[in-house]
Scaffold this motif. Structure first.
Motif, mmCIF file in Angstrom:
data_model
loop_
_atom_site.group_PDB
_atom_site.id
_atom_site.type_symbol
_atom_site.label_atom_id
_atom_site.label_comp_id
_atom_site.label_asym_id
_atom_site.label_seq_id
_atom_site.Cartn_x
_atom_site.Cartn_y
_atom_site.Cartn_z
ATOM 1 N N GLY A 58 -5.422 -9.172 3.839
ATOM 2 C CA GLY A 58 -4.119 -9.049 3.213
ATOM 3 C C GLY A 58 -3.751 -7.583 3.052
ATOM 4 O O GLY A 58 -4.539 -6.683 3.343
ATOM 5 N N LEU A 59 -2.557 -7.327 2.583
ATOM 6 C CA LEU A 59 -2.091 -5.958 2.417
ATOM 7 C C LEU A 59 -2.813 -5.290 1.251
ATOM 8 O O LEU A 59 -2.766 -5.760 0.123
ATOM 9 C CB LEU A 59 -0.575 -5.954 2.168
ATOM 10 N N LEU A 60 -3.459 -4.171 1.549
ATOM 11 C CA LEU A 60 -4.137 -3.403 0.512
ATOM 12 C C LEU A 60 -3.137 -2.469 -0.158
ATOM 13 O O LEU A 60 -2.185 -2.015 0.462
ATOM 14 C CB LEU A 60 -5.284 -2.605 1.125
ATOM 15 N N PRO A 61 -3.359 -2.151 -1.433
ATOM 16 C CA PRO A 61 -2.386 -1.322 -2.148
ATOM 17 C C PRO A 61 -2.360 0.118 -1.665
ATOM 18 O O PRO A 61 -1.363 0.799 -1.824
ATOM 19 C CB PRO A 61 -2.856 -1.411 -3.604
ATOM 20 N N ASP A 62 -3.457 0.603 -1.077
ATOM 21 C CA ASP A 62 -3.534 1.994 -0.636
ATOM 22 C C ASP A 62 -3.368 2.067 0.883
ATOM 23 O O ASP A 62 -4.064 1.378 1.633
ATOM 24 C CB ASP A 62 -4.873 2.612 -1.034
ATOM 25 N N LEU A 63 -2.441 2.911 1.321
ATOM 26 C CA LEU A 63 -2.137 3.037 2.747
ATOM 27 C C LEU A 63 -2.628 4.367 3.297
ATOM 28 O O LEU A 63 -2.817 5.339 2.566
ATOM 29 C CB LEU A 63 -0.630 2.933 2.976
ATOM 30 N N PHE A 76 -0.886 2.384 7.726
ATOM 31 C CA PHE A 76 -2.009 1.499 7.970
ATOM 32 C C PHE A 76 -2.612 1.019 6.660
ATOM 33 O O PHE A 76 -2.911 1.820 5.772
ATOM 34 C CB PHE A 76 -3.101 2.227 8.770
ATOM 35 N N SER A 77 -2.766 -0.293 6.540
ATOM 36 C CA SER A 77 -3.477 -0.888 5.424
ATOM 37 C C SER A 77 -4.900 -1.144 5.903
ATOM 38 O O SER A 77 -5.137 -2.013 6.738
ATOM 39 C CB SER A 77 -2.792 -2.207 5.025
ATOM 40 N N ILE A 78 -5.844 -0.354 5.386
ATOM 41 C CA ILE A 78 -7.177 -0.338 5.985
ATOM 42 C C ILE A 78 -8.247 -0.197 4.914
ATOM 43 O O ILE A 78 -8.074 0.533 3.932
ATOM 44 C CB ILE A 78 -7.266 0.813 7.021
ATOM 45 N N VAL A 79 -9.344 -0.893 5.095
ATOM 46 C CA VAL A 79 -10.459 -0.752 4.156
ATOM 47 C C VAL A 79 -11.122 0.609 4.354
ATOM 48 O O VAL A 79 -11.014 1.209 5.411
ATOM 49 C CB VAL A 79 -11.480 -1.896 4.347
#
Length: 326
Positions: A58-63, A76-79
């Motif tokens: 899902g969309l992470l809060p930090d881009l 980019f929404s990335i771990v």
């Protein structure tokens, strides 16, 4: 940016950061040379309505926001965002200070023929109207998806190309979509000139013999024009660059048409890209052509049986008739 989340993967090398979608619904590809990046920064999801999503989380809060010199910003929404950002910044700095690839200017207007000659070309008003409309569609795509090496490639671009590339943008689109721009960017700036100094090889005589048969009706390739010399340079350089292929007939015709829209060095890298995609066509035994000629003959037999029977009756082989098309 596409306006909706797209799942995919980031691929990073010493010189490029790439994204490749893993969804069937949106075939999206983008390759960004580190030298074309102007900023790599952190961001929050609310900063942008357009982002690219990774994985099934899902969309992470930090881009992670990457901006190019074409003023295109990808989100980019990335771990492990901070870890990825730090690594990208390190590679970015290394590219700016080390032996990074050159960047090339593809954002320019092209005439239908090179500037060294002036050939009056009279197109119908209907053609010019369609050409102008298509230019507008491509400009709209460039505004949204960038230009040059960082152009984002989508299914929309594929469809636009199939509808016809305006003459004005052929060089730009050919170089980017074929991969020739990347080949050129990754090569040393003196690579092509160095090939021109290598002298004679097994292909030289055949190339010289074919030059006068290369679009002789076009003023650019007539006997006393520079086009013939430039064409010879490219073909001879390619014969050294790819000694497995060397030179095959019809390469001269393809390269001649490329030269009406691109520079000498760009045409060399375009030929390299084309030959890498269809290696069996540009082969001394012409394996690819032979196979496709046989397939074409079978299709004619199935779908155009009256024509096939007529050609057979008069002793004209379908493969002989269709050879120039392949």
């Amino acid at each position: 940016s596409t306006g909706s989340p797209i799942t995919g993967m980031m691929i990073v090398s010493n010189f490029f950061v790439s994204f490749l979608s893993t969804e069937d619904k949106e075939d999206l590809k983008v390759v960004i040379p580190f030298l074309d990046i102007t900023s790599i920064r952190k961001g929050k999801s609310q900063e942008s309505d357009e982002y690219v999503e990774f994985g099934q989380l899902g969309l992470l809060p930090d881009l992670l926001l990457i901006k190019t010199r074409d003023n295109v910003e990808l989100s980019f929404s990335i771990v492990y965002r901070n870890r990825v950002r730090d690594q990208l910044i390190k590679l970015w700095n290394d590219a700016k200070t080390g032996s990074a690839p050159i960047t090339i200017n593809l954002i320019r207007d092209h005439k239908i023929t090179p500037d060294i000659i002036a050939v009056p070309i009279n197109f119908s008003s209907d053609y010019l109207e369609k050409e102008s409309a298509q230019e507008g569609v491509f400009l709209e795509y460039f505004e949204k998806h960038g230009r040059g090496l960082t152009l984002i490639k989508t299914k929309t671009l594929t469809n636009l190309v199939r509808q016809g590339i305006p003459n004005k943008f052929r060089a730009h689109v050919w170089m980017v979509t074929s991969g020739a721009a990347m080949l050129m960017a990754k090569s040393k700036s003196d690579y092509y000139p160095s090939l021109l100094t290598k002298g004679v090889n097994d292909a030289t005589e055949i190339i010289d013999r074919d030059l006068h048969r290369s679009c002789p009706e076009h003023v650019f390739f007539s006997e006393h024009q520079a086009g013939r010399q430039i064409l010879g340079n490219i073909l001879k350089a390619f014969s050294w660059h790819n000694q497995t292929i060397g030179y095959c007939q019809s390469m001269n015709i393809v390269c001649a048409w490329l030269l009406l829209f691109v520079s000498e060095e760009e045409a060399f890298y375009l030929m390299s890209a084309i030959c890498s995609y269809i290696p069996d066509y540009y082969h001394r035994e012409m394996i690819g052509s032979i196979v496709d000629l046989k397939i074409f003959e079978d299709l004619v037999k199935i779908h155009l049986r009256p024509l096939y029977d007529h050609l057979k009756k008069i002793g004209l082989a379908v493969q002989l008739l269709s050879l120039p098309w392949f």
